[in-house]
Design an enzyme around this catalytic site. Structure first.
Site, PDB file in Angstrom:
ATOM      1  N   LYS A  67       0.870  -1.102  -0.017  1.00 36.16           N
ATOM      2  CA  LYS A  67       0.167   0.035   0.298  1.00 36.16           C
ATOM      3  C   LYS A  67       1.109   1.529  -0.181  1.00 36.16           C
ATOM      4  CE  LYS A  67      -4.180  -1.770   2.155  1.00 36.16           C
ATOM      5  NZ  LYS A  67      -5.168  -1.935   2.779  1.00 36.16           N
ATOM      6  N   ASP A 103      -9.875   2.903   1.534  1.00 33.60           N
ATOM      7  CA  ASP A 103      -9.619   2.143   2.884  1.00 33.60           C
ATOM      8  C   ASP A 103     -10.060   3.512   3.976  1.00 33.60           C
ATOM      9  OD1 ASP A 103      -8.743  -0.237   2.076  1.00 33.60           O
ATOM     10  OD2 ASP A 103      -6.264   0.468   2.817  1.00 33.60           O
TER      11      ASP A 103
END
Ligand code: ATR
Length: 263
Positions: A67, A103
């Site tokens: 990420k 997210d």
């Protein structure tokens, strides 16, 4: 064929392909779009991502451990991804890689109510914690952050806000979010994390990003005490729905995605 994928290492256990392919079928796109899992070692990520548009890929989800790297290699960043410092969603068009982060909003969407004005405790200091702290602060919660390695909590708060705490006060939080890996391999959350099983009560919400085939011990105990519980699959579904909407421009079928992710 328009291709989508989740990039991770390891990634074989990911529920994203089942969840997204079920959603694509529900939207009537199964013949045109497909979603697969691709295992990439960290040193393969950048060259592979650069090649994906040429292979027919429209976008990709990015998971552990990529990420942070996904953010660095992108040509353009959404403001959310830049501020959080991590990306979980890539889009490929006109030779450019764009990075986004769903997210943060995915976590907010998974909560039973807005955390505005709530005292929140986030556990952990990795990418998932960064998204959680950013989202909760932006939404108007007061955020305390605990991490096993205190220095990482201090650094995260210096960058994003929130207050690093060494010993969270039991029972003081309306919202608790576990972003650590504790529970993934059956660890006892009440031994590894600064939480007391007697600290949970009705009126509180507990989120555990760890998920498996059965509810985590943390959520089982919190739920038993009357707290509202949100598991990692619900957060996975919500972030996935936002990614799918980014790529297709269509509204994602949440129930279909939930059913597929829970199988
Ligand atoms: P992610 O990007 O998925 O959030 P990460 O960067 O690997 O993941 O972070 C994992 C988190 O789990 C960290 O906060 C880690 O704590 P440290 O920073 O001290 O390593 C936490 N963690 C993992 N195992 C733990 C354990 N047994 N007890 C407490 N925290 C743990």
């Amino acid at each position: 064929m328009k291709r989508l994928a989740v990039l991770g290492h390891p990634v074989a256990h990911s529920r994203s392909p089942a969840m997204h392919n079920a959603a694509l079928a529900e939207l009537g796109l199964a013949g045109e779009w497909s979603y697969e899992a691709i295992d990439l070692a960290p040193d393969e990520l950048e060259s592979r991502v650069r090649a994906m548009e040429g292979e027919g890929f429209v976008g990709a989800n990015v998971t552990v451990p990529h990420k942070g790297a996904a953010l660095s290699l992108a040509d353009t960043l959404s403001e959310t991804a830049r501020e959080i410092g991590a990306a979980n969603t890539l889009s490929f068009a006109a030779g450019e890689v764009r990075a986004d982060n769903t997210d943060a909003q995915g976590l907010l969407d998974a909560l039973p109510a807005s955390p505005r004005g709530q005292r929140a405790l986030v556990l952990g200091a990795g990418g998932a914690a960064r998204a959680a702290v950013w989202a909760l602060l932006r939404e108007g919660a007061e955020v305390d952050l605990w991490n096993r390695t205190a220095l990482r909590a201090e650094r995260l708060c210096a960058e994003l806000g929130g207050r690093p705490v060494a010993t969270p006060e039991a029972g003081a939080y309306e919202l608790t979010v576990n972003t650590t890996a504790v529970g993934l391999r059956g660890e006892d959350p009440f031994a590894e994390l600064p939480l007391e099983s007697a600290g949970f009560a009705a009126g509180q919400t507990v989120v555990d990003l760890v998920y498996g085939d059965r509810p985590s011990l943390l959520l089982a105990v919190a739920g038993e005490a009357g707290a509202a519980v949100v598991d990692g699959i619900e957060v996975l579904v919500r972030q996935g729905a936002l990614s799918l909407e980014t790529w297709t421009g269509m509204s994602a079928p949440l129930d279909t995605m939930r059913t597929a992710a829970r199988k």
